[in-house]
Design an enzyme around this catalytic site. Structure first.
Site, PDB file in Angstrom:
ATOM      1  N   TYR A 211      28.292 -40.926  39.627  1.00 54.15           N
ATOM      2  CA  TYR A 211      27.930 -41.085  38.212  1.00 54.15           C
ATOM      3  C   TYR A 211      26.883 -42.191  38.032  1.00 54.15           C
ATOM      4  O   TYR A 211      25.886 -42.011  37.320  1.00 54.15           O
ATOM      5  CB  TYR A 211      29.209 -41.405  37.432  1.00 54.15           C
ATOM      6  CG  TYR A 211      29.044 -41.539  35.940  1.00 54.15           C
ATOM      7  CD1 TYR A 211      28.944 -40.415  35.123  1.00 54.15           C
ATOM      8  CD2 TYR A 211      29.008 -42.795  35.339  1.00 54.15           C
ATOM      9  CE1 TYR A 211      28.813 -40.551  33.745  1.00 54.15           C
ATOM     10  CE2 TYR A 211      28.886 -42.932  33.972  1.00 54.15           C
ATOM     11  CZ  TYR A 211      28.788 -41.819  33.172  1.00 54.15           C
ATOM     12  OH  TYR A 211      28.667 -41.944  31.816  1.00 54.15           O
TER      13      TYR A 211
ATOM     14  N   LYS B 232      23.049 -41.929  36.603  1.00 54.91           N
ATOM     15  CA  LYS B 232      22.606 -42.677  35.417  1.00 54.91           C
ATOM     16  C   LYS B 232      21.453 -43.617  35.744  1.00 54.91           C
ATOM     17  O   LYS B 232      20.587 -43.872  34.901  1.00 54.91           O
ATOM     18  CB  LYS B 232      23.790 -43.436  34.803  1.00 54.91           C
ATOM     19  CG  LYS B 232      24.886 -42.513  34.257  1.00 54.91           C
ATOM     20  CD  LYS B 232      24.358 -41.622  33.152  1.00 54.91           C
ATOM     21  CE  LYS B 232      25.404 -40.735  32.548  1.00 54.91           C
ATOM     22  NZ  LYS B 232      24.895 -39.898  31.446  1.00 54.91           N
TER      23      LYS B 232
HETATM   24  P1  NAP Z   1      32.309 -35.941  26.422  1.00 58.46           P
HETATM   25  O1  NAP Z   1      33.091 -36.321  25.213  1.00 58.46           O
HETATM   26  O2  NAP Z   1      33.037 -35.597  27.675  1.00 58.46           O
HETATM   27  O3  NAP Z   1      31.317 -34.719  26.023  1.00 58.46           O
HETATM   28  C1  NAP Z   1      30.495 -34.157  27.007  1.00 58.46           C
HETATM   29  C2  NAP Z   1      29.580 -33.134  26.388  1.00 58.46           C
HETATM   30  O4  NAP Z   1      28.703 -32.617  27.412  1.00 58.46           O
HETATM   31  C3  NAP Z   1      30.314 -31.932  25.823  1.00 58.46           C
HETATM   32  O5  NAP Z   1      29.613 -31.491  24.678  1.00 58.46           O
HETATM   33  C4  NAP Z   1      30.205 -30.895  26.945  1.00 58.46           C
HETATM   34  O6  NAP Z   1      30.296 -29.538  26.473  1.00 58.46           O
HETATM   35  C5  NAP Z   1      28.800 -31.196  27.457  1.00 58.46           C
HETATM   36  N1  NAP Z   1      28.545 -30.759  28.828  1.00 58.46           N
HETATM   37  C6  NAP Z   1      29.184 -31.131  29.962  1.00 58.46           C
HETATM   38  N2  NAP Z   1      28.664 -30.522  31.035  1.00 58.46           N
HETATM   39  C7  NAP Z   1      27.656 -29.726  30.578  1.00 58.46           C
HETATM   40  C8  NAP Z   1      26.743 -28.825  31.191  1.00 58.46           C
HETATM   41  N3  NAP Z   1      26.744 -28.610  32.521  1.00 58.46           N
HETATM   42  N4  NAP Z   1      25.866 -28.164  30.411  1.00 58.46           N
HETATM   43  C9  NAP Z   1      25.839 -28.360  29.075  1.00 58.46           C
HETATM   44  N5  NAP Z   1      26.673 -29.205  28.440  1.00 58.46           N
HETATM   45  C10 NAP Z   1      27.575 -29.880  29.170  1.00 58.46           C
HETATM   46  O7  NAP Z   1      31.304 -37.117  26.831  1.00 58.46           O
HETATM   47  P2  NAP Z   1      30.798 -38.410  26.028  1.00 58.46           P
HETATM   48  O8  NAP Z   1      31.711 -39.534  26.346  1.00 58.46           O
HETATM   49  O9  NAP Z   1      30.498 -38.062  24.609  1.00 58.46           O
HETATM   50  O10 NAP Z   1      29.436 -38.708  26.822  1.00 58.46           O
HETATM   51  C11 NAP Z   1      28.180 -38.235  26.383  1.00 58.46           C
HETATM   52  C12 NAP Z   1      27.125 -38.866  27.282  1.00 58.46           C
HETATM   53  O11 NAP Z   1      27.217 -40.289  27.194  1.00 58.46           O
HETATM   54  C13 NAP Z   1      27.304 -38.522  28.759  1.00 58.46           C
HETATM   55  O12 NAP Z   1      26.055 -38.352  29.377  1.00 58.46           O
HETATM   56  C14 NAP Z   1      27.985 -39.754  29.317  1.00 58.46           C
HETATM   57  O13 NAP Z   1      27.757 -39.904  30.697  1.00 58.46           O
HETATM   58  C15 NAP Z   1      27.325 -40.840  28.484  1.00 58.46           C
HETATM   59  N6  NAP Z   1      28.086 -42.084  28.422  1.00 58.46           N
HETATM   60  C16 NAP Z   1      29.333 -42.106  27.891  1.00 58.46           C
HETATM   61  C17 NAP Z   1      30.027 -43.320  27.847  1.00 58.46           C
HETATM   62  C18 NAP Z   1      31.402 -43.417  27.265  1.00 58.46           C
HETATM   63  O14 NAP Z   1      31.988 -44.528  27.354  1.00 58.46           O
HETATM   64  N7  NAP Z   1      31.967 -42.364  26.694  1.00 58.46           N
HETATM   65  C19 NAP Z   1      29.431 -44.483  28.358  1.00 58.46           C
HETATM   66  C20 NAP Z   1      28.164 -44.408  28.892  1.00 58.46           C
HETATM   67  C21 NAP Z   1      27.490 -43.214  28.909  1.00 58.46           C
HETATM   68  P3  NAP Z   1      31.776 -28.831  26.214  1.00 58.46           P
HETATM   69  O15 NAP Z   1      32.314 -29.455  24.962  1.00 58.46           O
HETATM   70  O16 NAP Z   1      31.474 -27.399  26.059  1.00 58.46           O
HETATM   71  O17 NAP Z   1      32.592 -29.166  27.418  1.00 58.46           O
END
Ligand code: NAP
Length: 253
Positions: free
Chosen positions: A161, A165
């Site tokens: 991961y 990133k």
């Molecule tokens: P999340 O709640 O798990 O949501 C992930 C989203 O990505 C969902 O809409 C999912 O679709 C979609 N997705 C996953 N794999 C995919 C693929 N192969 N093709 C198209 N869509 C795909 O994640 P989140 O926490 O909101 O994170 C969003 C972004 O922020 C990510 O890039 C994550 O790495 C980054 N981020 C998050 C955090 C944190 O603390 N949460 C911190 C730093 C960075 P479905 O709903 O259909 O599964």
């Protein structure tokens, strides 16, 4: 916003941070393409939330949701084609779709490494390559890559991961340099610890340990990331490109 009706395509827009970005942009009057991997019920919910946010602010918008795997060239093409067919333009691309497959280096399978790179990094490359042509023709574009604090600092248990990133940051800076003369900016946001489905999977001990490293002593909200994305999507950020904006309660400083 200028008078041009802007269209934003948000990958992973159905849940979590992507949903918050979609809803904020809806409130500002953007037409939207919400990409998702498979959870159509969540995508439908997000669509409704977007219409509500727009109408609360007296805006009329159109929203489509598109199921497509960003890790494949066909998926990326399908998303961009859907946007161009429906709206005839893409002004903002948010590369937000992301997954985790955590594990210690010694035990991590090659498949878990490849899957994370394919969605988080290759997906952003494929999407960016697809939108570059329409954005260059328009002579306008905003590309926002959702990286992570662990792409800057690393994290035990996340070599896949954090590599994805960190790679996104290189992709951001190189894209910024290539497309700047066409009035297309490309920036990254590096969220810290944000309350979403992704972080729900962490153990209580891991959550507590992470919270202890945040100067503000609390997790961020998806809306904190959405606020930064709205700024980077707006005319107000027109002279900012190739940057990484940390939104992390002080975790990365
Ligand atoms: P999340 O709640 O798990 O949501 C992930 C989203 O990505 C969902 O809409 C999912 O679709 C979609 N997705 C996953 N794999 C995919 C693929 N192969 N093709 C198209 N869509 C795909 O994640 P989140 O926490 O909101 O994170 C969003 C972004 O922020 C990510 O890039 C994550 O790495 C980054 N981020 C998050 C955090 C944190 O603390 N949460 C911190 C730093 C960075 P479905 O709903 O259909 O599964």
């Amino acid at each position: 916003m200028s008078e041009t009706k802007r269209c934003a395509l948000i990958t992973g827009g159905s849940r979590g941070i992507g949903r918050a970005i979609a809803v904020s942009m809806a409130g500002e009057g953007y037409d939207l393409v919400i990409g998702y991997a498979g959870n159509s019920a969540k995508a439908d919910e997000t669509r409704e939330l977007c219409f509500n946010a727009a109408s609360t602010n007296g805006k009329e918008i159109r929203v489509i949701s598109v199921q497509a795997d960003v890790a494949t060239q066909e998926g990326a093409k399908a998303l961009v084609e859907a946007a161009m067919n429906e709206f005839g333009r893409i002004d903002v691309l948010v590369n937000n779709a992301g997954i985790t497959r955590d594990g210690l280096l010694m035990r991590m399978s090659t498949e878990d490494f490849d899957d994370v790179i394919a969605t988080n990094l290759k997906g952003a490359f494929l999407m960016t390559r697809e939108v570059a042509r329409p954005m260059m023709k328009q002579r306008y574009g905003r590309i926002i890559n959702i990286s992570s604090i662990v792409g800057l600092h690393g994290n035990a248990g996340q070599v896949n991961y954090s590599a994805s990133k960190a790679g996104l940051i290189g992709l951001t800076k190189s894209t910024a340099k290539e497309l700047a003369s066409r009035n297309i900016t490309c920036n990254a946001i590096a969220p810290g610890f944000i309350g979403t489905d992704m972080t729900k999977e962490m153990t209580d001990a891991a959550k507590e340990a992470t919270l202890a490293t945040i100067p503000m002593k609390k997790a961020g909200e998806p809306s904190d990331i959405a606020n930064a994305a709205l700024f980077l999507a707006s005319e107000k950020s027109s002279y900012i490109t190739g940057q990484v904006l940390g939104v992390d309660g002080g975790m990365g400083c």
